[in-house]
Design a protein around this motif. Structure first.
Motif, PDB file in Angstrom:
ATOM      1  N   LYS A 174      -7.376   1.660  -7.180  1.00 56.41           N
ATOM      2  CA  LYS A 174      -8.264   1.079  -7.629  1.00 56.41           C
ATOM      3  C   LYS A 174      -8.734  -0.545  -7.157  1.00 56.41           C
ATOM      4  O   LYS A 174      -9.922  -1.031  -7.098  1.00 56.41           O
TER       5      LYS A 174
ATOM      6  N   ASP B 159      -9.667  -0.567 -16.456  1.00 50.58           N
ATOM      7  CA  ASP B 159      -8.089  -0.959 -15.903  1.00 50.58           C
ATOM      8  C   ASP B 159      -7.567  -1.563 -17.160  1.00 50.58           C
ATOM      9  O   ASP B 159      -7.612  -2.705 -17.083  1.00 50.58           O
ATOM     10  N   GLU B 160      -6.467  -0.951 -17.739  1.00 53.69           N
ATOM     11  CA  GLU B 160      -5.862  -1.436 -18.654  1.00 53.69           C
ATOM     12  C   GLU B 160      -4.547  -2.500 -18.075  1.00 53.69           C
ATOM     13  O   GLU B 160      -3.883  -3.066 -18.862  1.00 53.69           O
TER      14      GLU B 160
ATOM     15  N   THR C  97      -7.386   3.427 -22.033  1.00 54.80           N
ATOM     16  CA  THR C  97      -8.272   2.697 -22.584  1.00 54.80           C
ATOM     17  C   THR C  97      -8.554   3.035 -24.122  1.00 54.80           C
ATOM     18  O   THR C  97      -8.798   4.228 -24.369  1.00 54.80           O
TER      19      THR C  97
ATOM     20  N   ASP D 287      -9.253   4.303 -17.263  1.00 51.76           N
ATOM     21  CA  ASP D 287      -7.813   4.476 -17.255  1.00 51.76           C
ATOM     22  C   ASP D 287      -7.970   5.157 -18.454  1.00 51.76           C
ATOM     23  O   ASP D 287      -8.523   4.916 -19.741  1.00 51.76           O
TER      24      ASP D 287
END
Length: 121
Positions: free
Chosen positions: A81, A65-66, A43, A40
């Motif tokens: 994702k 993945d935030e 990040t 991401d």
């Protein structure tokens, strides 16, 4: 642990449970987050530098993945994702069902919100 091999050097990867991230042991120190479709762009740099495993091997971030985009849903094909599980498992005598409906998994306010519900069927 997961072992990855391909065009680059073989890497041993570990899933880190405090966040949805994967790190791989490498032989070079990271100074910034790697650029990849699996990392991401939001990040923070602090998540990508100074990480070592228990034996001192430098770790490189390979997935993050935030969850900072509101309204992401996880029905099949909705997200690049993640895909939520849908159906009734028949292994291990499970007595549960999985739903991919947005009411059970959605992003909001920078967080992945998961809901569990107990219902009689």
């Amino acid at each position: 642990s997961i072992v990855l091999s391909g065009a680059g050097p073989k890497m041993t990867c570990k899933r880190v449970l405090w966040a949805l991230t994967f790190f791989c042991a490498t032989h070079h120190a990271a100074t910034q987050c790697p650029t990849s479709e699996w990392i991401d762009p939001d990040t923070p740099a602090s998540a990508c530098t100074g990480k070592v495993d228990r034996v001192g091997e430098t770790l490189e971030l390979v997935f993050s993945d935030e969850f900072n985009v509101d309204g992401r849903t996880f029905e099949d094909g909705d997200d690049p994702k993640w895909t939520a599980i849908l159906g009734l498992p028949f292994t291990n005598k499970q007595v549960n069902a999985y739903s991919d409906l947005p009411e059970f998994a959605v992003t909001s306010n920078g967080m992945l919100q998961l809901k569990a519900d107990a219902r009689q069927s």
